[in-house]
Design a protein around this motif. Structure first.
Motif, PDB file in Angstrom:
ATOM      1  N   UNK A 255       0.828  -1.204   0.000  1.00  0.00           N
ATOM      2  CA  UNK A 255       0.000   0.000   0.000  1.00  0.00           C
ATOM      3  C   UNK A 255       0.868   1.262   0.000  1.00  0.00           C
ATOM      4  N   UNK A 256       1.943   1.239   0.774  1.00  0.00           N
ATOM      5  CA  UNK A 256       2.845   2.393   0.804  1.00  0.00           C
ATOM      6  C   UNK A 256       3.509   2.591  -0.563  1.00  0.00           C
ATOM      7  N   UNK A 262       1.602   5.214  -7.647  1.00  0.00           N
ATOM      8  CA  UNK A 262       0.350   5.481  -8.355  1.00  0.00           C
ATOM      9  C   UNK A 262      -0.491   6.571  -7.704  1.00  0.00           C
ATOM     10  N   UNK A 263      -0.036   7.117  -6.590  1.00  0.00           N
ATOM     11  CA  UNK A 263      -0.752   8.210  -5.960  1.00  0.00           C
ATOM     12  C   UNK A 263      -1.937   7.801  -5.117  1.00  0.00           C
TER      13      UNK A 263
END
Length: 331
Positions: A255-256, A262-263
């Protein structure tokens, strides 16, 4: 950097040799499973020999000579049966295969001058290596050596598919994966997924054993040779307890990395979604296993479903679906 073709070739040879060694080990383990005593009985005999050695100190010198014990009170253990020796040979071959497996992985990285997890071939190589190492650790702690053929079977299948249909020529990693998060995120995911294969197989065998305990007619040829349901449940639970936080860490790191690349932290990409579903299943297993009313068959069934989700995520999501995680490296 240019690829070292020589090291790449050595890696491929080590990989192929590993598969052959694992298959030979499976044959030895199948012989032990088919014709040998149960692993539990073998462990009980070992304990009996140790107890006999402790009690031999009170025996007289004459009795010691007749029974084969020395003056120090130690007893000479009986010679291992031929089937036990075959099982130990299978274990030795598995260790040899793991060493060759590790060599193939390291040589692949040296050949490409990068972390060797840039495509499905390398990822499967890593997952199966983790699975074998995890099984060797559990095999040293529990009387489950004769079950190794069941564990090596999915390993051999995965490595065969990876080395044939999913093989990728050694090359630099694509720009999207040129990040230190590749080492952190993908390593954690590979370690967690690889270890999850062990409780998956153990839970399947647990269901077979528990079905036999309820009705001896079911699985009458296979189940009697399996360890007790308690041993299989313990193996499945302990490996899941270890793999779950590692897998969780891998999802969080992903997720980080997604936010940096991908923002956004989460976008319900197919890979993300199925990984989250697998995480929920294993969380439900640990919760049910810790709850007295859900131990046993129900908990093992949940673990098998988690195993199926892990395999589904490994193949279908990577090879069939299209998403931001489509880095299989398969043409």
């Amino acid at each position: 950097m240019p690829v070292n073709e020589t090291l790449s070739q050595y890696s491929d040879w080590s990989y192929t040799t590993t598969v052959v060694v694992y298959v030979l080990a499976m044959i030895f383990f199948l012989v032990e499973q088919a014709f040998g005593k149960r692993g539990v009985r073998a462990a009980e005999r070992t304990r009996e020999r140790q107890l006999a050695g402790v009690g031999a100190g009170s025996a007289s010198t004459t009795s010691s000579r007749e029974s084969g014990t020395g003056a120090s009170g130690s007893t000479t253990p009986p010679a291992r049966t031929r089937i036990e020796r075959i099982g130990r040979m299978g274990a030795a071959l598995t260790i040899l295969g793991a060493a060759l497996h590790l060599a193939a992985f390291v040589l692949r990285g040296l050949a490409t001058s990068r972390f060797p997890m840039g495509n499905m071939y390398e990822y499967i190589m890593a997952i199966t290596l983790v699975t074998v190492i995890a099984w060797l650790v559990m095999m040293a702690r529990h009387p489950i050596r004769h079950l190794s053929a069941f564990m090596l079977l999915p390993v051999v299948i995965l490595m065969f598919v990876g080395g044939t249909m999913l093989y990728a020529v050694a090359a630099p990693v694509q720009p999207a994966l040129q990040s230190y998060w590749l080492v952190i995120h993908v390593s954690a995911a590979a370690v967690g997924s690889g270890i999850f294969l062990v409780p998956g197989v153990a839970s399947i065998l647990y269901l077979i054993r528990s079905a036999y305990d309820r009705d001896p007619v079911k699985f009458g040829k296979l189940a009697p040779k399996l360890p007790s349901a308690e041993v299989l449940d313990r193996v499945a639970y302990r490996t899941t307890v270890f793999a779950f936080p590692v897998f969780t860490f891998g999802i969080l790191c992903g997720a980080v990395w997604a936010e940096a690349a991908w923002g956004r932290f989460w976008g319900w990409d197919p890979k993300e979604t199925v990984a989250f579903v697998a995480w929920v299943i294993y969380a439900a297993y640990l919760h049910s296993r810790a709850t007295a009313g859900w131990r046993g068959t129900r908990a093992a069934t949940i673990n098998v479903v988690g195993f199926a989700a892990t395999v589904f995520n490994l193949f279908f999501v990577n090879l069939v679906s299209t998403g931001l995680h489509s880095y299989a490296g398969v043409s």
